[in-house]
Scaffold this motif. Sequence first.
Motif, PDB file in Angstrom:
ATOM      1  N   LEU A 165      -5.885 -10.326 -16.432  1.00 61.16           N
ATOM      2  CA  LEU A 165      -7.118 -10.263 -15.649  1.00 61.16           C
ATOM      3  C   LEU A 165      -6.443  -9.836 -14.232  1.00 61.16           C
ATOM      4  O   LEU A 165      -6.938  -8.754 -13.563  1.00 61.16           O
ATOM      5  CB  LEU A 165      -7.673 -11.361 -15.473  1.00 61.16           C
ATOM      6  CG  LEU A 165      -9.024 -11.853 -16.383  1.00 61.16           C
ATOM      7  CD1 LEU A 165      -9.696 -13.172 -16.139  1.00 61.16           C
ATOM      8  CD2 LEU A 165      -9.908 -10.559 -16.712  1.00 61.16           C
ATOM      9  N   ARG A 168      -6.639  -5.199 -13.001  1.00 60.42           N
ATOM     10  CA  ARG A 168      -7.587  -4.630 -12.008  1.00 60.42           C
ATOM     11  C   ARG A 168      -7.198  -3.453 -11.561  1.00 60.42           C
ATOM     12  O   ARG A 168      -7.673  -2.456 -10.763  1.00 60.42           O
ATOM     13  CB  ARG A 168      -7.726  -5.595 -10.927  1.00 60.42           C
ATOM     14  CG  ARG A 168      -6.740  -5.891 -10.021  1.00 60.42           C
ATOM     15  CD  ARG A 168      -7.152  -6.854  -9.029  1.00 60.42           C
ATOM     16  NE  ARG A 168      -6.248  -7.320  -7.758  1.00 60.42           N
ATOM     17  CZ  ARG A 168      -5.104  -7.818  -7.728  1.00 60.42           C
ATOM     18  NH1 ARG A 168      -4.605  -8.066  -9.013  1.00 60.42           N
ATOM     19  NH2 ARG A 168      -4.116  -7.799  -6.934  1.00 60.42           N
ATOM     20  N   TRP A 169      -5.654  -3.302 -11.542  1.00 56.93           N
ATOM     21  CA  TRP A 169      -4.832  -2.354 -10.836  1.00 56.93           C
ATOM     22  C   TRP A 169      -5.038  -0.941 -11.748  1.00 56.93           C
ATOM     23  O   TRP A 169      -4.838   0.311 -11.275  1.00 56.93           O
ATOM     24  CB  TRP A 169      -3.421  -2.549 -10.717  1.00 56.93           C
ATOM     25  CG  TRP A 169      -3.231  -3.405  -9.550  1.00 56.93           C
ATOM     26  CD1 TRP A 169      -2.954  -4.866  -9.763  1.00 56.93           C
ATOM     27  CD2 TRP A 169      -2.907  -3.300  -8.224  1.00 56.93           C
ATOM     28  NE1 TRP A 169      -2.650  -5.549  -8.425  1.00 56.93           N
ATOM     29  CE2 TRP A 169      -2.575  -4.609  -7.538  1.00 56.93           C
ATOM     30  CE3 TRP A 169      -3.058  -2.268  -7.357  1.00 56.93           C
ATOM     31  CZ2 TRP A 169      -2.636  -4.892  -6.103  1.00 56.93           C
ATOM     32  CZ3 TRP A 169      -3.050  -2.567  -6.169  1.00 56.93           C
ATOM     33  CH2 TRP A 169      -2.903  -3.525  -5.439  1.00 56.93           C
ATOM     34  N   LEU A 225     -10.142  -0.854 -11.836  1.00 60.48           N
ATOM     35  CA  LEU A 225     -10.816  -1.057 -10.692  1.00 60.48           C
ATOM     36  C   LEU A 225     -10.347  -0.330  -9.335  1.00 60.48           C
ATOM     37  O   LEU A 225     -10.815   0.530  -8.839  1.00 60.48           O
ATOM     38  CB  LEU A 225     -10.966  -2.383 -10.259  1.00 60.48           C
ATOM     39  CG  LEU A 225     -11.645  -2.591  -8.806  1.00 60.48           C
ATOM     40  CD1 LEU A 225     -13.111  -2.274  -8.894  1.00 60.48           C
ATOM     41  CD2 LEU A 225     -11.782  -4.086  -8.640  1.00 60.48           C
ATOM     42  N   GLU A 255     -12.025  -4.375  -2.178  1.00 65.55           N
ATOM     43  CA  GLU A 255     -10.713  -4.297  -2.457  1.00 65.55           C
ATOM     44  C   GLU A 255      -9.993  -5.719  -2.202  1.00 65.55           C
ATOM     45  O   GLU A 255      -9.208  -6.399  -2.987  1.00 65.55           O
ATOM     46  CB  GLU A 255     -10.024  -3.146  -1.864  1.00 65.55           C
ATOM     47  CG  GLU A 255      -8.722  -2.906  -2.681  1.00 65.55           C
ATOM     48  CD  GLU A 255      -7.391  -3.696  -2.209  1.00 65.55           C
ATOM     49  OE1 GLU A 255      -6.350  -3.867  -2.811  1.00 65.55           O
ATOM     50  OE2 GLU A 255      -7.664  -4.398  -0.923  1.00 65.55           O
ATOM     51  N   PHE A 293     -11.595  -8.541  -4.511  1.00 65.62           N
ATOM     52  CA  PHE A 293     -10.878  -8.660  -5.635  1.00 65.62           C
ATOM     53  C   PHE A 293      -9.230  -9.002  -5.801  1.00 65.62           C
ATOM     54  O   PHE A 293      -8.674  -9.568  -6.421  1.00 65.62           O
ATOM     55  CB  PHE A 293     -11.057  -7.458  -6.374  1.00 65.62           C
ATOM     56  CG  PHE A 293     -12.226  -7.389  -7.093  1.00 65.62           C
ATOM     57  CD1 PHE A 293     -12.523  -7.834  -8.247  1.00 65.62           C
ATOM     58  CD2 PHE A 293     -13.346  -6.451  -6.428  1.00 65.62           C
ATOM     59  CE1 PHE A 293     -13.622  -7.665  -9.064  1.00 65.62           C
ATOM     60  CE2 PHE A 293     -14.609  -6.647  -7.251  1.00 65.62           C
ATOM     61  CZ  PHE A 293     -14.844  -7.032  -8.724  1.00 65.62           C
ATOM     62  N   ASN A 294      -8.692  -8.567  -4.657  1.00 69.52           N
ATOM     63  CA  ASN A 294      -7.280  -9.193  -4.580  1.00 69.52           C
ATOM     64  C   ASN A 294      -7.060 -10.326  -4.158  1.00 69.52           C
ATOM     65  O   ASN A 294      -6.238 -10.914  -4.966  1.00 69.52           O
ATOM     66  CB  ASN A 294      -6.697  -8.206  -3.170  1.00 69.52           C
ATOM     67  CG  ASN A 294      -5.131  -8.337  -2.928  1.00 69.52           C
ATOM     68  OD1 ASN A 294      -4.501  -8.286  -3.911  1.00 69.52           O
ATOM     69  ND2 ASN A 294      -4.867  -8.912  -2.056  1.00 69.52           N
ATOM     70  N   ALA A 334      -9.158 -12.058  -8.194  1.00 68.22           N
ATOM     71  CA  ALA A 334      -8.538 -11.483  -9.602  1.00 68.22           C
ATOM     72  C   ALA A 334      -6.969 -11.613  -9.169  1.00 68.22           C
ATOM     73  O   ALA A 334      -6.364 -11.984 -10.229  1.00 68.22           O
ATOM     74  CB  ALA A 334      -9.076 -10.059  -9.917  1.00 68.22           C
TER      75      ALA A 334
END
Length: 269
Positions: free
Chosen positions: A111, A115-116, A119, A144, A147-148, A151
């Motif tokens: 996960l 994301r990189w 997303l 961003e 989520f950084n 996630a």
Amino acid sequence: MTSKAIQPGKGQDYWTAALLTAHVLALFAGFTILAEVFSFPEVLRLPAEARLAQFSAAAHIIIPTYWMLAMTGFSQILIAVLVGQSFSAEVRTLAMLSLIFGVLTGFGQALGFGRWAILVPWLAERMADPATSAAGREMLSLIEGSFNRYAGMLVGEHLSNIAWGFWLSFTGLAILKSNLFDRRLGFAMLLLGPVLWVLASEQLGYSSPVLGLLTDFGFPLLALIHFGLAWQFIRRKGEDKAPDLGVVAGGVGVLLYAGMIWPVISGQV
């Protein structure tokens, strides 16, 4: 002339050894590439707009690299399953705990890295679009950053490192109690497990040069554990105890470890 039959279960041992080796090589290759083209991990401390701009500049390299790292989450799960199956019934509880935390580790890592690849490219594209308003850029930075922290920091690093430490600890204890593999691997896992827990404290605000030292000198030890365990799977016969790692294997391990930490000692990184 008769061909030599493969021992029952030996094919699985070979696959386990190959997976252990490929997994750790992919991790080290991925982080090395990101350090060169994406200034990882320093880039994570930049403002979101600057990080996305740097991402866009080398997206053709960064995206495949993060896809590879995301796949190491699944290889971690497979390793947890295959290694857990190798233990005898007398350490069933430890083997089950090792399996559970190994799966949690891999899922969290997939996960975090994933994301990189999915997303972040979309966010970077929107940020680079001249038609995006100032308010839109601010919203993209907020997304961003969120989520950084969720996630990435919470799932991919904090919780995964905690689970990783438990996987190493329970697997190490299973090795010691089952006496199926070289006990030194079990002790090394028990030594490295708490290191992952200390590294997990960074996401809670703890900052110290010790964290960098633990990363620089601890992860090469993780690689040696994987290589050593892979060699044990290759050499063992059936479900018997694998021969202990000998002097030659020990010497190779020392040379590999020295080579991995040399850039840190020499000041090249």
